[in-house]
Design an enzyme around this catalytic site. Structure first.
Site, PDB file in Angstrom:
ATOM      1  CG  ASP A   1      -9.295 -12.393  -3.770  1.00 41.63           C
ATOM      2  OD1 ASP A   1      -9.783 -11.269  -3.639  1.00 41.63           O
ATOM      3  OD2 ASP A   1      -8.364 -12.665  -4.546  1.00 41.63           O
TER       4      ASP A   1
ATOM      5  CB  CYS B   1      -3.519   1.323  -7.460  1.00 40.68           C
ATOM      6  SG  CYS B   1      -2.717   0.156  -6.357  1.00 40.68           S
TER       7      CYS B   1
ATOM      8  CB  CYS C   1       2.640  -1.636  -5.617  1.00 40.75           C
ATOM      9  SG  CYS C   1       3.211  -0.197  -4.691  1.00 40.75           S
TER      10      CYS C   1
ATOM     11  CB  CYS D   1       0.438   2.149   0.690  1.00 41.36           C
ATOM     12  SG  CYS D   1      -0.475   0.827  -0.091  1.00 41.36           S
TER      13      CYS D   1
ATOM     14  CB  CYS E   1       1.666   0.653   7.361  1.00 39.49           C
ATOM     15  SG  CYS E   1       0.420   0.730   8.654  1.00 39.49           S
TER      16      CYS E   1
HETATM   17  S1  SF4 Z   1      -1.205   3.873  10.067  1.00 37.98           S
HETATM   18 FE1  SF4 Z   1      -0.390   5.424   8.673  1.00 37.98          FE
HETATM   19  S2  SF4 Z   1       0.636   4.281   7.040  1.00 37.98           S
HETATM   20 FE2  SF4 Z   1      -0.692   2.834   8.134  1.00 37.98          FE
HETATM   21  S3  SF4 Z   1      -2.587   2.859   6.940  1.00 37.98           S
HETATM   22 FE3  SF4 Z   1      -2.844   4.327   8.595  1.00 37.98          FE
HETATM   23  S4  SF4 Z   1      -2.226   6.285   7.701  1.00 37.98           S
HETATM   24 FE4  SF4 Z   1      -1.454   4.694   6.347  1.00 37.98          FE
HETATM   25  S1  SF4 Z   2       1.584   2.605  -2.694  1.00 38.05           S
HETATM   26 FE1  SF4 Z   2      -0.345   1.475  -2.372  1.00 38.05          FE
HETATM   27  S2  SF4 Z   2      -1.918   2.732  -3.333  1.00 38.05           S
HETATM   28 FE2  SF4 Z   2       0.066   3.447  -4.079  1.00 38.05          FE
HETATM   29  S3  SF4 Z   2       0.422   2.367  -5.975  1.00 38.05           S
HETATM   30 FE3  SF4 Z   2       1.370   1.151  -4.367  1.00 38.05          FE
HETATM   31  S4  SF4 Z   2      -0.222  -0.323  -3.723  1.00 38.05           S
HETATM   32 FE4  SF4 Z   2      -1.243   1.285  -4.892  1.00 38.05          FE
END
Ligand code: SF4
Ligand code: SF4
Length: 353
Positions: free
Chosen positions: A134, A218, A245, A248, A252
């Site tokens: 990292d 973000c 966070c 996202c 998924c």
């Molecule tokens: S599969 Fe869908 S939710 Fe997952 S990273 Fe790709 S676009 Fe985003």
């Molecule tokens: S959902 Fe993903 S891109 Fe959006 S603020 Fe949260 S960590 Fe950042």
């Protein structure tokens, strides 16, 4: 007999890693995208990504001149607790999943050092190696993609078809010629759940059709890396996130599978601590609770600032006295966040009265 790629990857698995692959140490074509991203200002105030240290990312051999290959290794950290998107207790603060347990840097570094020592012994001759976790100037996700660990999703995380994205990455640069792996296909397809779920619209389209993270928007960057005041426009979207966070990644589909870590080091020390408790915390309590965990990076005053914002977003009148107290904090960013939060909270209390 020279060491084989299979032996190197097996050594990583035996050392407790869940994913392992080999990439060439040659420069990656992703560097041009990285520079373009940095030049657009999307790294925010993270100078280490844009200054001389950023330029070193052009070539892994700036770290080890004799490096020929890179062992990329992943270690799962997911544990059986709910996702933030299924957790609606606004009186508690959300800490990003990766930060619940011990700091991963030391754990991964120790694991990869064990791998290197084992390989030197097995090779029967010395060779150059270096562990990176990292903090070194290396395009980690790009090499991990080239090593076959996963593809880089629209949420900009590395995603493995088998493990999702809840894993830490580490690398071992090796002065060894090894057979390299190939990148898996991008399996995001037409999905855009992460883009639609991001509360601060931090995932933005690039000119080449791929998606980029505008770190300045973000919540991870805002709550961890950003020092000082946070833009008033972004504060309501931060919800109850006090460190990082996960949204996202939570949405998924590749993270639907429940594959958990077996490493107790990543078990939560405190899962979603109550905001009131965090707001009352003195600096010595912060040290006791978070030293040795990734949360340490936000520092005491950074966490207090984030807690004030989360309390303002919670809409709970019982937070008013705590916010009044934080509004008198000597740190201007904490005081500013608390004052804004007070106004937001007073507005929401008036509306519901
Ligand atoms: S599969 Fe869908 S939710 Fe997952 S990273 Fe790709 S676009 Fe985003
Ligand atoms: S959902 Fe993903 S891109 Fe959006 S603020 Fe949260 S960590 Fe950042």
């Amino acid at each position: 007999m020279p060491l084989s790629a299979a032996q190197v990857k097996q050594a990583a698995i035996e050392a407790g890693f869940d994913l392992a692959g080999i990439a060439s140490a040659d420069p990656t074509s992703d560097y041009a995208r990285y520079r373009a991203w940095a030049e657009l200002g999307m790294a925010g105030e993270m100078g280490y990504l844009t200054d001389r240290r950023g330029e070193l990312r052009a070539d892994a051999r700036s770290l080890v001149p004799t490096a020929k290959t890179i062992l990329c290794a992943g270690k799962r950290y997911n544990s059986p607790y709910p996702y933030s998107t299924r957790f609606d207790d606004s009186e508690r603060g959300w800490i990003s999943r990766y930060a619940w347990g011990c700091d991963y840097h030391d754990i991964l570094r120790a694991g990869l050092t064990r791998v290197a020592e084992k390989l030197v012994e097995a090779a029967g001759h010395p060779f150059d190696w270096r562990v990176c976790v990292d903090t070194a100037p290396l395009l980690e996700r790009s090499y991990a993609r080239l090593a076959g660990l996963g593809w880089i999703g629209k949420n900009t995380c590395l995603i493995s078809e088998r493990h999702g994205s809840w894993f830490f990455l580490g690398e071992l640069l090796l002065g060894l010629d090894l057979e390299v792996d190939s990148s898996p296909p991008d399996r995001c397809g037409s999905c855009r759940r992460c883009i639609d779920a991001c509360p601060t619209t931090a995932l933005v389209p690039g000119s080449d059709g791929t998606w980029m993270l505008d770190a300045r928007r973000c919540i991870s960057y805002l709550t961890i890396e950003k020092r000082g005041e946070i833009s008033a426009e972004l504060q309501p979207g931060m919800g109850n996130q006090v460190f990082g966070c996960d949204i996202c990644q939570d949405v998924c589909p590749w993270n639907r599978r429940e594959r958990f870590t077996v490493d107790d080091a990543f078990s939560p020390r405190a899962f979603a601590p109550p905001l009131a408790e965090l707001a009352r915390m003195e600096e010595d309590e912060f040290r006791r609770m978070f030293r040795g965990t990734p949360v340490w990076r936000a520092k005491y005053r950074g966490l207090l600032r984030n807690v004030a914002i989360a309390m303002g977003n919670a809409g709970q009148p019982e937070f008013l006295p705590l916010l009044v107290k934080l509004a008198g904090n000597a740190d201007p960013a904490v005081a500013q966040a608390a004052n804004r939060a007070l106004r937001r909270l007073e507005n929401s209390v008036t509306k519901t009265a």
